[in-house]
Design an enzyme around this catalytic site. Structure first.
Site, PDB file in Angstrom:
ATOM      1  CB  SER A 236      -0.971  -0.042   1.187  1.00 43.91           C
ATOM      2  OG  SER A 236      -1.977   0.926   1.037  1.00 43.91           O
ATOM      3  CG  ASP A 259      -3.578  -3.830  -3.651  1.00 44.22           C
ATOM      4  OD1 ASP A 259      -3.675  -3.634  -4.868  1.00 44.22           O
ATOM      5  OD2 ASP A 259      -4.570  -4.051  -2.930  1.00 44.22           O
ATOM      6  CG  HIS A 314      -5.526  -2.540   0.284  1.00 45.96           C
ATOM      7  ND1 HIS A 314      -4.563  -2.456  -0.703  1.00 45.96           N
ATOM      8  CD2 HIS A 314      -5.171  -1.633   1.245  1.00 45.96           C
ATOM      9  CE1 HIS A 314      -3.678  -1.529  -0.358  1.00 45.96           C
ATOM     10  NE2 HIS A 314      -4.020  -1.024   0.805  1.00 45.96           N
TER      11      HIS A 314
END
Length: 391
Positions: A236, A259, A314
């Site tokens: 992330s 991600d 996620h």
């Protein structure tokens, strides 16, 4: 006191036992704090297993990040997760290696901290990597702390240092997210590079003082990290950090971006981006715009790749994917997709290992999974997920 084990960590599959320990260097905000996972010798006596959530303050920090009541949310999280332990040897005896282990520096996501990616880190350490997870001090962690010299009047005989905690920073009224997150991203890069420099010193035999009480003895790592085989990885916001870090520090040979949240990167960065970057995306997080930004990097570096793990979300790339029991997982929205989390972990690790073998020149058999780098295999698709396939 917590209840029984609340996270069902996947068993490691590599040949090495895994040890871990924390390192804090420096007595100021500019110092460094990270957790090391590493190949470990069999200990003569039973070794302690560390807590997954290292201290109560992190439970409160998670509650604060998720915008729950810090006190009651912290109590609830501590009850649900506070007694969960990692299946590794705490400060276990390091298994030295003359040729040195390859090194991965890992950057956590927004509202996370150094222990929430332990499943990946334990598996990679069992496969013969040293993994250092930086805990960022840019106010993007759920919480963190540093140690500084206590005022002399407050000192006891055994306590010349005091802790100062750094809470997560919520956006203030009128603040735009980019203008907060972009400087944080650049601070995170500097923190990753600092961890690299510390481990470089350790490997070359320079003394690095770990100021944590009962902390890991870094002298045992001398000569056992291969500083010519270094990668950076993150999830992330940590994926963004990995991409930026690769561009800034040429000692990193490749990056794995799990991600990645591309939003905090300034537009002027893309012409300076380096590769190869391996983007491993969940099915349910990215946008058309973010995929286009990843493609911009891939067009400059043909060895950069984008794959999507179908049926994943996620948080499938965090330890929260392995939470047992429904109550606490309700507080962490979408911790699981339709793909079994253990199967998802296996696919992602095999893809990572194949990519790392290729770009760190490892002498292993991970090339058996080279098709995964291309997005070819069960629960994988190359490039963007199907609902973004018009790109």
């Amino acid at each position: 006191m917590g209840v029984s084990q609340s996270v069902g960590f996947p068993p490691v599959t590599g040949p090495h036992l895994v040890g871990c320990g924390d390192v804090m260097e420096g007595q100021s905000l500019q110092g460094s704090f990270f957790r090391l996972f590493y190949p470990c010798q069999e200990a003569e006596e039973t070794m302690e297993q560390p807590l997954w959530i290292p201290r109560y303050e992190y439970c409160s920090g998670l509650a604060n990040y998720l915008q729950f009541n810090k006190h009651w949310g912290g109590l609830l999280f501590n009850l649900a997760m506070g007694s969960c332990r990692l299946p590794v040897s705490w400060n276990g005896p390091f298994k030295s290696k003359d040729s040195g282990y390859p090194l991965i520096i890992f950057s956590h996501g927004l509202g996370a901290f150094r222990t929430l990616y332990s499943a990946f880190c334990m598996e990679l350490a069992s496969r013969g990597f040293v993994v250092a997870v930086a805990e960022h001090r840019d106010q993007s962690a759920a919480t963190t702390y540093f140690c500084k010299k206590a005022p002399e009047k407050n000192q006891t005989i055994n306590e010349s240092l005091e802790e100062e905690w750094i809470p997560y920073r919520q956006l203030g009224e009128g603040e735009t997210e980019f203008h907060v997150r972009n400087p944080q991203a650049h601070q995170r890069v500097n923190e990753c590079v600092r961890v690299l420099r510390i481990l470089q010193d350790v490997t070359s035999g320079r003394t690095v003082l770990n100021i944590l009480p009962g902390g890991l003895d870094l002298m045992t790592f001398k000569g056992s990290i291969d500083m010519s085989r270094v990668a950076v990885m993150g999830h992330s916001f940590g994926g963004t950090t990995a991409i930026l870090t690769l561009a800034k520090e040429t000692q990193f040979r490749c990056a794995v971006a799990l991600d990645a949240w591309m939003f905090p990167l300034e537009r002027g960065f893309y012409p300076k981006a380096r590769g190869p970057v391996f983007f491993i995306n969940a099915e349910k997080f990215q946008t058309v715009e973010s995929i286009n930004l990843m493609k911009k990097i891939c067009t400059q570096h043909e060895q950069s790749k984008i794959i999507t793990v179908l049926g994943s979300v996620h948080r499938s790339q965090t330890d929260f994917a392995f939470m047992i029991g429904g109550l606490i997982s309700k507080f962490f929205s979408q911790t699981r997709g339709s793909l079994d989390p253990y199967e998802g972990q296996r696919i992602m690790v095999q893809a990572m290992l194949a990519f790392l073998q290729k770009h760190l020149d490892l002498k292993e058999d991970y090339d058996q999974w080279n098709n995964l780098i291309e997005g070819i295999g069960p629960s994988l698709t190359p490039g963007a997920p199907h609902h973004l396939s018009s790109l």
